[in-house]
Every structure is written in C-alpha cells, then in structure tokens.
Enzyme design. Structure first.
Site, PDB file in Angstrom:
ATOM      1  N   ASP A  10      33.303  75.221  37.339  1.00 37.38           N
ATOM      2  CA  ASP A  10      32.701  74.332  36.326  1.00 37.38           C
ATOM      3  C   ASP A  10      32.803  72.900  36.817  1.00 37.38           C
ATOM      4  O   ASP A  10      33.189  72.663  37.976  1.00 37.38           O
ATOM      5  CB  ASP A  10      33.379  74.531  34.952  1.00 37.38           C
ATOM      6  CG  ASP A  10      32.368  74.373  33.818  1.00 37.38           C
ATOM      7  OD1 ASP A  10      31.768  73.288  33.711  1.00 37.38           O
ATOM      8  OD2 ASP A  10      32.166  75.330  33.053  1.00 37.38           O
ATOM      9  N   HIS A  22      26.682  72.872  34.986  1.00 36.48           N
ATOM     10  CA  HIS A  22      28.144  73.002  35.066  1.00 36.48           C
ATOM     11  C   HIS A  22      28.618  73.080  36.518  1.00 36.48           C
ATOM     12  O   HIS A  22      29.602  73.762  36.814  1.00 36.48           O
ATOM     13  CB  HIS A  22      28.615  74.257  34.312  1.00 36.48           C
ATOM     14  CG  HIS A  22      28.541  74.125  32.819  1.00 36.48           C
ATOM     15  ND1 HIS A  22      29.493  73.485  32.082  1.00 36.48           N
ATOM     16  CD2 HIS A  22      27.616  74.537  31.921  1.00 36.48           C
ATOM     17  CE1 HIS A  22      29.174  73.514  30.793  1.00 36.48           C
ATOM     18  NE2 HIS A  22      28.026  74.145  30.672  1.00 36.48           N
ATOM     19  N   GLU A  58      23.564  75.690  29.416  1.00 32.43           N
ATOM     20  CA  GLU A  58      23.686  74.236  29.192  1.00 32.43           C
ATOM     21  C   GLU A  58      23.339  73.419  30.438  1.00 32.43           C
ATOM     22  O   GLU A  58      24.077  72.499  30.806  1.00 32.43           O
ATOM     23  CB  GLU A  58      25.120  73.912  28.745  1.00 32.43           C
ATOM     24  CG  GLU A  58      25.495  74.589  27.451  1.00 32.43           C
ATOM     25  CD  GLU A  58      26.918  74.296  27.007  1.00 32.43           C
ATOM     26  OE1 GLU A  58      27.112  74.137  25.801  1.00 32.43           O
ATOM     27  OE2 GLU A  58      27.834  74.224  27.856  1.00 32.43           O
TER      28      GLU A  58
HETATM   29  C1  ACM Z   1      28.757  78.541  26.717  1.00 31.89           C
HETATM   30  O1  ACM Z   1      29.540  78.585  25.757  1.00 31.89           O
HETATM   31  N1  ACM Z   1      28.337  77.382  27.182  1.00 31.89           N
HETATM   32  C2  ACM Z   1      28.288  79.757  27.357  1.00 31.89           C
END
Ligand code: ACM
Length: 640
Positions: free
Chosen positions: A203, A277, A354
């Site tokens: 991440d 991410h 995201e």
């Molecule tokens: C997530 O909670 N962004 C998969």
C-alpha cells in the site's frame, strides 16, 4: 392420538433445533449444523490415548489434541495406531460421507470415549477444534490448571461449512506486523474454522514482501516515519525525521507463514494492490508512475493526501502505476512470477480499489493510450489495465481477483470479484456469471468502531456486533453457487499493535465465522451472544484481547421543539441496565436506572453512563459531553 402426534412433532423439532444457550455447558462457535446433547459426560483420564493413523497430514490434528489435552490438564498423551482403549479416536472414512465434504466431521462424545470421523484431515481438525470447545474453558490455558474436572458433556455433532471461502483480511501494509504476530493471528482464526487469510501486502505506507528481482521495493518501500494520532491527519514528515518504521517479510518468512497456515488448514491469499494505493512501489521505482520525476516520492506516514469526493478520488501525490507504460507490465510480471511461486493458493488478489485518476487525466501518455485503444473514460483505462494484469496473473497459473472497482469499465471473463462497497458489486458480478467473495463495509469491516466514538478509538464509521451478525453472504437474488464465500477485512491505519488488532477482530470475527460456516436457519443473535460471553471467558484465560464494546449503550440525541436535547439510550444485547448521572459523578448500580428518554438538564455538562448486569458492571464508564450530544442533535448524526 392427535395429542401424541403433536408431542412427537415437538420432540422432533426440539431434537433438531437444540439451542446451545439452553444448556449452560455447551457454547460452540461457529454453531454446528446439528448438535444433540446426550446423557452423561466423558471424563478425561490422566493417560490419554489418541488412536490415529500417523500419516503426515494427520500430524496437525494430533498436535492440536496433544497440546490442548496435555498442557492445561497435566495428562500424558500417547498416540497409537490401534488400541482397545482410547480417549479419542480419529477416523478417516474409508467410504466418503458425502454430507460432510472435505471439511465436515462427525463428533461423538460418549461416556466411554470420543470419536471424530471425517473424509479428510481438515474435517478431523475442525472436529478437534469443536472438541476443545466442549471441555472446560481452562483447556485454552498456556499452563497447567489444577482442580478442574476435565469433562466434556456427551454429544453427537454433525457439522460442515456453508461456504468454502471463510476469510479474514489482515492489512500488514498500513502497519507492519511480524511473522510471529501473523502466525498467532492464524492460530486464532483456525479455532473458529476460518480458513482463508488474505494478506494485504502492499500500500502507500509500505511494500511488505521481498521481491528479489526488485530489491528497492523493500529496501526503500518498506519504511516510513512512525507517527501516532489520527491517521489521515498526521503532520507531514520533516526531511530530518527517520524513515525507519515498518519492515517486510523475506521470502523465507513468507514460505514459513504459508506452511504454518497450511498446517492449520488456512490458505493465504496474497494481495498486491495496484494500480492505486501504489505509492510504495512508485517510491522505489518512480518510472512506474505517469509522473516520473514530478515529485520527490516518499512512502506515506499517515499524512492527508487523498480526497474522496462525489466526483471521484483525487490524490495529492501520484500513488498510481501508469497503465500507459509498458514498464509497468514488465514490473508486474516480475512481481507476480515471485508471488505465484511463494503462495500455493489458487488466487492472487490485485487490488484495484480507490484508484485516483487525476494524474492520469493530465497525462499525455494516457491520452495517447486512450486514443490508440479507443478508451473513452478513465474507468475504461483502469479496465484496460486490469485485463492486462489478469492475463499476467493467469500466465502464472493463478486466478485473478480484485476489489469491486474492477467491474467499472468492464472486467475480464474469469475475474473473481471481492465486493466491499456493500453487496451491490458482488450481486452485479454474480449476475454476470463471475465468482464472488462478499466482504461488504456494511457488515464485515473490522476496522470500523464497535460502539460510540466517544469511547472507541476514532475511525470512519461504526459497525456493531449485532450488525455484523446480520451478514448474509449469499443474497437471494443471485445464484448461490457463484458466492464462494465471505470474509471480514481489518485495515490497520489505526491499528498500531497486536493487542489492538485482537480488540478489533474479536468478537466480530465470531459473527463472521458463524455467517460463513453455520446454516442460515440456525442463526440467532441472542443464542450467539450467550456463547460469545463464554468465549470471552476463554479469551481471558488465553490472554487474547477482545472488545467489550457490545456492552456499551447506544446514544441517540434529538433536538426537541422547546430547544432541549433528548437522549435515548439502548443496549445492543438483552438483560442489561443502564445507570447514569448528569452531575459529573461516576454512576453505579445505585444511581438512577435508565427507563425512558432523558432530557438533558439545562446546565449539565456531562452525561456519564455505565451498564450493569444485576450488580456487576459490564460496560465501561462512558463520559459523554453534553456539547457532543447537542452537536449530534443539531446535525441529526448519531452512531448506531
Ligand atoms: C477497500 O476497503 N478500499 C477495499
């Protein structure tokens, strides 16, 4: 005759719907498919003989029983291939018992001995886990406990799982947790028949897995600056603050974790979260972004840098891989070659959630890609990326899986979807014929608070135990065969240590285990909670932390027409009394008991509440500022 028939029917119903809570002694989680209590008990002898074949995959079942039946009890355990007398007989069915499948078992505890039958070692392992739960709670102790009658009630249990995918996701990227800590987590999940650990390995804060062909991922990408406070609002690190917080798993560590998990019948799903991410990867190899050289990239240390708006997600720093850059696919090929070699599990999770598109929108390379490939939107750009990544994953002999964002712009034909933004994405994917794992925020996000933010460490949202217990992975509207299971996700932005990791996991993971293992028809929150309390006692002995939040009241503040504020208090579980004060002193059971909505007295500054069961405090002392109640009433924002 009619009466007799009625009585007979009642007996049959009672036989099939035996409720564990009605019998003080039995508290099995997850609830078995059928459990019949018989007369009598089995007394564990001082010399315990386990009869089992000793083929290698039986070793873990034997180890589990050997450990639990000897350490706390002081009994001597011997394992034999055959014997006239035995405390426990582990029996692998010669002829497959089709009802049980691979993971089911039949457990018979009789006055003379214990029999566990299954088609394979996994079933015997789960039967042994159930057996441990039948003995007194002290059986979980790490040390000898004296003066206990080591007995189990006599029972006949037939049990098998509802879903094959029974998962927990552990985010080891936001905060790094050691190999030993991951293994302890596996031990606990296996006790509750959870069989899938999803490791979120990469991440913005760190890249946690050694990739030998790309060493900078971990020499540079695995560390950030240690901060505490509220994640997302930490001060940006100064140039002189040491970037020495974090860590990673070497490939040997990973092999050991995988082996440890396998021995407990747990598979490990690795997640490499791309194209969003991905700051840790971009820090290590800036040429992978659409903006190489545009910034001095650093791993994130909890500072604010993402905006989630109605019009999309905007990142302040480019934390994405560039779909228009061929080097990205070469990079992912290298990563996935090594990841696929390390994890025997059939799926690799490639994230996809995201992903901010604001840097892509500005990128000439992306514009050229869109023109060349006929892509109309940034979602289609991501979809182009996902389909190429899917091919790489499949070229390594693995199945491709991603968060439900991979549906946007179209997904590859064999992709498996993990539905997190509610159930909607999962339903849509299943209707298109894709396999789905449900892990919706609405029921299964273990990073959410478990009670009111006035007492819980603050996070984005609240998810109470009773709501988690409502998790139903297979909605009626879809072909249930495509819902391969469910899992709960524990993101660790706000989880700094193992004690808090445990606090966030339990008791909600009990509810998840029941959602994915037990028959839907057998689920009942009151019965479940009576068993949870017995497992709290076990956790106390095993020194595992759990959240007591379920005992804390739910506050609902309302503005009244005369400008006063009214407070309603409720409890999540039955049988609790709430005592309160407005005079700043600490209430106990001699203080007023809440019976009806309260009007906050004119000059009061604080409402203090505590829940009791009889004369025993069970909730925590909660100090609710009246100003906070007024704010909630004004904004109609409560946390239930
Ligand atoms: C997530 O909670 N962004 C998969």
């Amino acid at each position: 005759m009619k009466k007799l028939l009625g009585l007979l029917c009642l007996c049959v119903i009672a036989f099939h719907s035996f409720s564990q809570s009605k019998d003080g002694g039995i508290a099995i989680i997850p609830e078995p498919v059928t459990l019949t209590k018989k007369a009598g008990e089995y007394v564990l002898p001082k010399r315990v003989i386990i009869v089992s074949n000793t083929q290698p995959e039986m070793q873990q079942v034997i180890n589990l029983l050997r450990e639990r039946l000897s350490i706390p009890t002081g009994a001597k355990v011997t394992v034999l291939n055959s014997s006239q007398i035995a405390a426990v007989r582990l029996i692998l069915n010669k002829k497959t018992d089709t009802l049980l499948g691979k993971e089911g078992y039949r457990l018979a505890v009789t006055k003379k001995g214990i029999f566990i039958r299954a088609n394979g070692p996994a079933g015997l392992f789960y039967g042994a886990q159930t057996l441990v739960q039948l003995f007194p709670k002290e059986i979980v102790s790490a040390a000898r406990v004296r003066n206990i009658r080591w007995v189990s009630p006599c029972v006949a249990i037939t049990d098998y799982p509802r879903f094959k995918w029974r998962g927990l996701m552990f985010d080891v990227a936001r905060h790094f947790f050691t190999k030993a800590e991951v293994e302890a987590y596996i031990d606990n999940m296996a006790k509750y028949k959870l069989n899938l650990l999803h490791m979120h390995l990469t991440d913005d804060e760190g890249w946690r897995i050694e990739i030998k062909s790309l060493p900078r991922l971990t020499t540079v990408g695995a560390y950030n600056v240690k901060k505490v406070g509220y994640f997302g609002s930490f001060s940006p690190p100064e140039a002189n603050e040491p970037r020495d917080y974090g860590g990673f798993y070497t490939q040997d560590d990973i092999r050991e974790i995988v082996k440890y998990a396998k021995e407990r019948f747990v598979d490990i799903l690795p997640e490499i979260d791309v194209p969003g991410h991905s700051l840790a990867a971009v820090v290590a190899y800036p040429e992978l972004s659409c903006t190489p050289g545009a910034d001095q990239y650093h791993t994130r240390s909890g500072e604010h840098f993402m905006d989630f708006t109605k019009n999309g997600i905007k990142a302040g720093i480019d934390n994405t891989l560039c779909p228009a850059n061929e080097k990205v696919y070469e990079f992912l090929d290298k990563v996935l070659t090594e990841v696929a070699g390390l994890f025997p599990f059939g799926y690799i999770h490639m994230g996809g959630d995201e992903c901010a598109k604001n840097f892509w929108e500005q990128s000439d390379a992306i514009k050229a890609l869109m023109q060349k490939e006929g892509l109309k939107t940034q979602q289609e750009v991501q979809s182009y990326f996902e389909k190429r990544v899917e091919k790489i994953v499949e070229s390594k002999g693995k199945k491709f899986m991603g968060w439900d964002e991979i549906l946007e712009g179209g997904l590859g034909p064999d992709a498996t979807v993990m539905s997190w933004r509610g159930m909607k994405g999962g339903i849509e994917a299943a209707k298109m014929g894709h396999e789905v794992v449900m892990s919706p925020t609405t029921f299964a996000y273990l990073d959410y608070m478990q009670a009111d933010p006035v007492i819980e460490p603050r996070v984005y949202a609240t998810l109470r135990l009773n709501k988690t217990y409502e998790f139903e992975p297979a909605p009626d509207s879809v072909d249930s065969k495509l819902i391969i299971g469910g899992q709960a996700n524990l993101w660790t932005e706000q989880v700094y240590n193992v004690r808090h990791l445990e606090y966030m996991t339990w008791p909600r993971a009990f509810a998840i285990s029941e959602a994915v293992w037990s028959p839907k028809s057998r689920r009942n929150f009151d019965d479940f909670f009576s068993r949870v309390e017995k497992h709290f006692d076990r956790f106390n002995i095993a020194e595992i932390k759990y959240a007591p939040s379920v005992y804390d009241p739910v506050f609902t503040a309302k503005s009244m027409p005369d400008s006063t504020v009214q407070v309603e208090l409720a409890t999540e579980v039955r049988g609790l009394d709430i005592h309160y004060s407005f005079d700043n002193s600490f209430p106990d059971q001699f203080y007023p008991k809440y019976t009806e909505p309260l009007i906050v007295p004119k000059d009061a500054a604080m409402l203090k509440v505590i829940t009791y069961r009889g004369d025993k405090p069970v909730g925590r002392m909660i100090c609710m500022p009246v100003d906070e109640l007024k704010k909630r009433a004004a904004h109609k924002r409560n946390f239930d």
